[in-house]
Scaffold this motif. Structure first.
Motif, PDB file in Angstrom:
ATOM      1  N   ARG A 173       0.855  -1.183   0.000  1.00 30.95           N
ATOM      2  CA  ARG A 173       0.000   0.000   0.000  1.00 30.95           C
ATOM      3  C   ARG A 173       0.891   1.232   0.000  1.00 30.95           C
ATOM      4  O   ARG A 173       2.090   1.138   0.303  1.00 30.95           O
ATOM      5  CB  ARG A 173      -0.930   0.007   1.219  1.00 30.95           C
ATOM      6  CG  ARG A 173      -0.196   0.084   2.554  1.00 30.95           C
ATOM      7  CD  ARG A 173      -1.171   0.162   3.695  1.00 30.95           C
ATOM      8  NE  ARG A 173      -0.495   0.375   4.965  1.00 30.95           N
ATOM      9  CZ  ARG A 173      -1.113   0.641   6.107  1.00 30.95           C
ATOM     10  NH1 ARG A 173      -2.438   0.726   6.114  1.00 30.95           N
ATOM     11  NH2 ARG A 173      -0.437   0.823   7.225  1.00 30.95           N
ATOM     12  N   ARG A 177       0.256   6.095   3.932  1.00 28.45           N
ATOM     13  CA  ARG A 177      -0.762   5.558   4.836  1.00 28.45           C
ATOM     14  C   ARG A 177      -0.063   4.962   6.051  1.00 28.45           C
ATOM     15  O   ARG A 177       0.578   3.929   5.969  1.00 28.45           O
ATOM     16  CB  ARG A 177      -1.605   4.507   4.128  1.00 28.45           C
ATOM     17  CG  ARG A 177      -2.433   5.054   2.981  1.00 28.45           C
ATOM     18  CD  ARG A 177      -3.297   3.969   2.381  1.00 28.45           C
ATOM     19  NE  ARG A 177      -3.954   4.429   1.158  1.00 28.45           N
ATOM     20  CZ  ARG A 177      -4.586   3.643   0.308  1.00 28.45           C
ATOM     21  NH1 ARG A 177      -4.655   2.331   0.546  1.00 28.45           N
ATOM     22  NH2 ARG A 177      -5.147   4.137  -0.782  1.00 28.45           N
ATOM     23  N   ARG A 178      -0.201   5.627   7.178  1.00 31.15           N
ATOM     24  CA  ARG A 178       0.504   5.219   8.389  1.00 31.15           C
ATOM     25  C   ARG A 178      -0.386   4.328   9.264  1.00 31.15           C
ATOM     26  O   ARG A 178      -1.584   4.583   9.412  1.00 31.15           O
ATOM     27  CB  ARG A 178       0.917   6.439   9.199  1.00 31.15           C
ATOM     28  CG  ARG A 178       1.685   7.508   8.430  1.00 31.15           C
ATOM     29  CD  ARG A 178       3.037   7.031   7.976  1.00 31.15           C
ATOM     30  NE  ARG A 178       3.975   8.146   7.895  1.00 31.15           N
ATOM     31  CZ  ARG A 178       4.750   8.414   6.854  1.00 31.15           C
ATOM     32  NH1 ARG A 178       4.690   7.640   5.776  1.00 31.15           N
ATOM     33  NH2 ARG A 178       5.583   9.421   6.876  1.00 31.15           N
ATOM     34  N   ASP A 179       0.218   3.345   9.899  1.00 25.98           N
ATOM     35  CA  ASP A 179      -0.536   2.456  10.777  1.00 25.98           C
ATOM     36  C   ASP A 179      -1.101   3.196  11.983  1.00 25.98           C
ATOM     37  O   ASP A 179      -2.172   2.839  12.491  1.00 25.98           O
ATOM     38  CB  ASP A 179       0.358   1.309  11.255  1.00 25.98           C
ATOM     39  CG  ASP A 179       0.661   0.307  10.150  1.00 25.98           C
ATOM     40  OD1 ASP A 179      -0.147   0.222   9.198  1.00 25.98           O
ATOM     41  OD2 ASP A 179       1.699  -0.377  10.229  1.00 25.98           O
ATOM     42  N   TYR A 180      -0.383   4.210  12.470  1.00 23.85           N
ATOM     43  CA  TYR A 180      -0.839   4.916  13.660  1.00 23.85           C
ATOM     44  C   TYR A 180      -2.059   5.795  13.389  1.00 23.85           C
ATOM     45  O   TYR A 180      -2.775   6.172  14.311  1.00 23.85           O
ATOM     46  CB  TYR A 180       0.278   5.781  14.249  1.00 23.85           C
ATOM     47  CG  TYR A 180       0.658   6.986  13.416  1.00 23.85           C
ATOM     48  CD1 TYR A 180      -0.119   8.147  13.425  1.00 23.85           C
ATOM     49  CD2 TYR A 180       1.802   6.975  12.620  1.00 23.85           C
ATOM     50  CE1 TYR A 180       0.219   9.249  12.656  1.00 23.85           C
ATOM     51  CE2 TYR A 180       2.148   8.067  11.856  1.00 23.85           C
ATOM     52  CZ  TYR A 180       1.357   9.210  11.879  1.00 23.85           C
ATOM     53  OH  TYR A 180       1.701  10.299  11.122  1.00 23.85           O
ATOM     54  N   LYS A 181      -2.302   6.133  12.122  1.00 23.70           N
ATOM     55  CA  LYS A 181      -3.336   7.109  11.778  1.00 23.70           C
ATOM     56  C   LYS A 181      -4.716   6.454  11.851  1.00 23.70           C
ATOM     57  O   LYS A 181      -5.286   6.010  10.855  1.00 23.70           O
ATOM     58  CB  LYS A 181      -3.075   7.650  10.376  1.00 23.70           C
ATOM     59  CG  LYS A 181      -3.801   8.945  10.060  1.00 23.70           C
ATOM     60  CD  LYS A 181      -3.032  10.158  10.519  1.00 23.70           C
ATOM     61  CE  LYS A 181      -3.655  11.422   9.987  1.00 23.70           C
ATOM     62  NZ  LYS A 181      -2.878  12.603  10.261  1.00 23.70           N
ATOM     63  N   ARG A 182      -5.274   6.444  13.051  1.00 20.47           N
ATOM     64  CA  ARG A 182      -6.578   5.822  13.264  1.00 20.47           C
ATOM     65  C   ARG A 182      -7.720   6.815  13.050  1.00 20.47           C
ATOM     66  O   ARG A 182      -8.826   6.429  12.682  1.00 20.47           O
ATOM     67  CB  ARG A 182      -6.648   5.256  14.679  1.00 20.47           C
ATOM     68  CG  ARG A 182      -5.582   4.192  14.960  1.00 20.47           C
ATOM     69  CD  ARG A 182      -5.554   3.825  16.420  1.00 20.47           C
ATOM     70  NE  ARG A 182      -4.458   2.907  16.730  1.00 20.47           N
ATOM     71  CZ  ARG A 182      -4.137   2.522  17.957  1.00 20.47           C
ATOM     72  NH1 ARG A 182      -4.848   2.964  18.994  1.00 20.47           N
ATOM     73  NH2 ARG A 182      -3.135   1.706  18.165  1.00 20.47           N
ATOM     74  N   ASN A 225       8.343   9.212  16.117  1.00 17.53           N
ATOM     75  CA  ASN A 225       8.925   8.089  15.383  1.00 17.53           C
ATOM     76  C   ASN A 225      10.400   8.334  15.077  1.00 17.53           C
ATOM     77  O   ASN A 225      11.224   7.427  15.139  1.00 17.53           O
ATOM     78  CB  ASN A 225       8.149   7.866  14.088  1.00 17.53           C
ATOM     79  CG  ASN A 225       8.724   6.739  13.260  1.00 17.53           C
ATOM     80  OD1 ASN A 225       8.532   5.571  13.548  1.00 17.53           O
ATOM     81  ND2 ASN A 225       9.457   7.093  12.201  1.00 17.53           N
ATOM     82  N   ASN A 248      -4.105   8.723  17.871  1.00 16.67           N
ATOM     83  CA  ASN A 248      -3.037   8.587  16.873  1.00 16.67           C
ATOM     84  C   ASN A 248      -1.654   8.527  17.500  1.00 16.67           C
ATOM     85  O   ASN A 248      -0.719   8.013  16.869  1.00 16.67           O
ATOM     86  CB  ASN A 248      -3.105   9.741  15.876  1.00 16.67           C
ATOM     87  CG  ASN A 248      -4.324   9.672  14.979  1.00 16.67           C
ATOM     88  OD1 ASN A 248      -4.900   8.601  14.767  1.00 16.67           O
ATOM     89  ND2 ASN A 248      -4.750  10.808  14.453  1.00 16.67           N
TER      90      ASN A 248
END
Length: 375
Positions: A173, A177-182, A225, A248
């Motif tokens: 992907r 698109r970051r995994d933390y970005k909920r 990060n 986030n």
């Protein structure tokens, strides 16, 4: 394995920043800087290619040819790129650079500079159908506006007026698109741009880092990060922003003996609950009435924001801010913030400015105070 040629895509204006990150990671040699593209030749297979933070995405170069021009048949001519691409080599190289090993489906995204007698979907369908046929997999057309199924390999075609380029996404992907970005809120910052701002700030271990208008917390997450040994705090007035920021940044907010690494609180950016000179670095995308209207003291005057920024910033501190223009910059200069770097970037078709500001050190402040007394 033969060294691969890769292409990093980015926000327009961040090309030198992405090139610097590639070089600092030792991923390869830069071979071309273009419009939103950085081409580089890999030194060796390296899975860190999918860890680039300032790039929107990274691709393997699959093929190039002359730009076919504006004629309608130009879109069909690009199918030749898909017909001659070395798919076996690309599959092996994709896996060795940190991506999935199998090409299980095909989806294509196209973009071009200048007016054409064809649209992006004509290009995507012409290239995608050939790739799918050669791979024996399904093709998902974007023409209907639906998202591709999970697991489809991402291909990209760009035309810059000189050449046409076919690329295969390395990761499963896009990197932005970051995994933390909920959670997101209006005006939330693009993560690679936030990462670029954090790099520009040069955050060191032990630093205290502030975002006075934290929104969804993207700047704090990207900075955390990059420098896990710093302390971070964010403030905002909007409850929905505070909720998003806490979600986030939760993954970065592990509790240590000194407390939580990232703290989020409600406060007016024009009246921060912090002591004078207590912050080493400021990162901020202030709400100047674009996607998000200013509230609190900032709604009355932007000078409140500049005054507080200067008050909390320590001697020799640094602030990196994103502004829609430079008209407010004289306010910061009058508060003894020195612009040391200005970089234009283009976001959603609009020009903005990344600005790094330096606070004078203790000696400079003493001299300035003495000069005022003498006068």
């Amino acid at each position: 394995m033969t060294a691969a040629s890769l292409v990093a895509r980015c926000v327009h204006g961040l090309e030198p920043t992405v090139a610097a990150e590639i070089l600092q990671l030792g991923l390869g040699m830069i071979t071309h800087l273009g419009h939103r593209e950085i081409h580089f030749r890999a030194h060796r297979p390296d899975a860190r290619a999918v860890a680039l933070r300032t790039a929107d995405d990274v691709f393997l170069l699959a093929g190039q040819c002359a730009d076919p021009g504006t004629a309608k048949q130009g879109a069909t001519a690009l199918a030749r790129l898909a017909d001659i691409a070395d798919l076996e080599r690309l599959t092996r190289s994709r896996q060795s650079h940190g991506g999935p090993g199998a090409l299980t489906g095909v989806e294509v995204s196209a973009s071009f500079l200048g007016r054409r007698n064809f649209n992006r979907y004509d290009v995507e369908d012409a290239v995608g159908r050939v790739l799918a046929r050669r791979l024996g997999v399904g093709y998902h057309s974007r023409r209907a506006g639906t998202a591709p199924p999970p697991g489809h390999s991402g291909w990209r075609v760009t035309l810059d007026g000189t050449r046409a380029t076919l690329m295969l996404r390395v990761a499963d992907r896009p990197l932005h698109r970051r995994d933390y970005k909920r959670r997101s809120v209006p005006g939330t910052l693009h993560p690679p741009l936030a990462a670029a701002m954090a790099r520009m700030a040069d955050i060191h271990p032990g630093h205290t880092v502030l975002d006075p208008c934290c929104g969804a917390g993207t700047l704090l997450a990207e900075a955390g990060n990059q420098q896990p040994q710093a302390r971070f705090c964010g403030f905002d007035l909007a409850p929905q922003s505070l909720h998003a920021a806490r979600e986030n940044t939760a993954v970065f907010s592990s509790v240590t003996p000194a407390g939580s690494r990232i703290t989020i609180g409600q406060a007016d950016a024009g009246r921060l609950p912090l002591p004078d000179g207590s912050v080493d670095r400021v990162l901020s995308n202030p709400p100047w009435g674009g996607q998000v209207a200013a509230h609190g003291l900032l709604a009355a005057s932007s000078s409140h924001w500049w005054t507080e920024l200067r008050r909390v910033l320590a001697p020799d501190g640094t602030a990196v801010v994103l502004l829609p223009g430079v008209g407010d910059l004289p306010i910061g200069i009058r508060r003894h913030l020195v612009p040391v770097h200005i970089q234009s970037v283009r976001l959603s078709g609009a020009q903005s400015y990344l600005i790094r500001l330096a606070a004078p050190g203790r000696q400079e402040r003493s001299r300035s105070g003495s000069s005022r007394k003498e006068r």
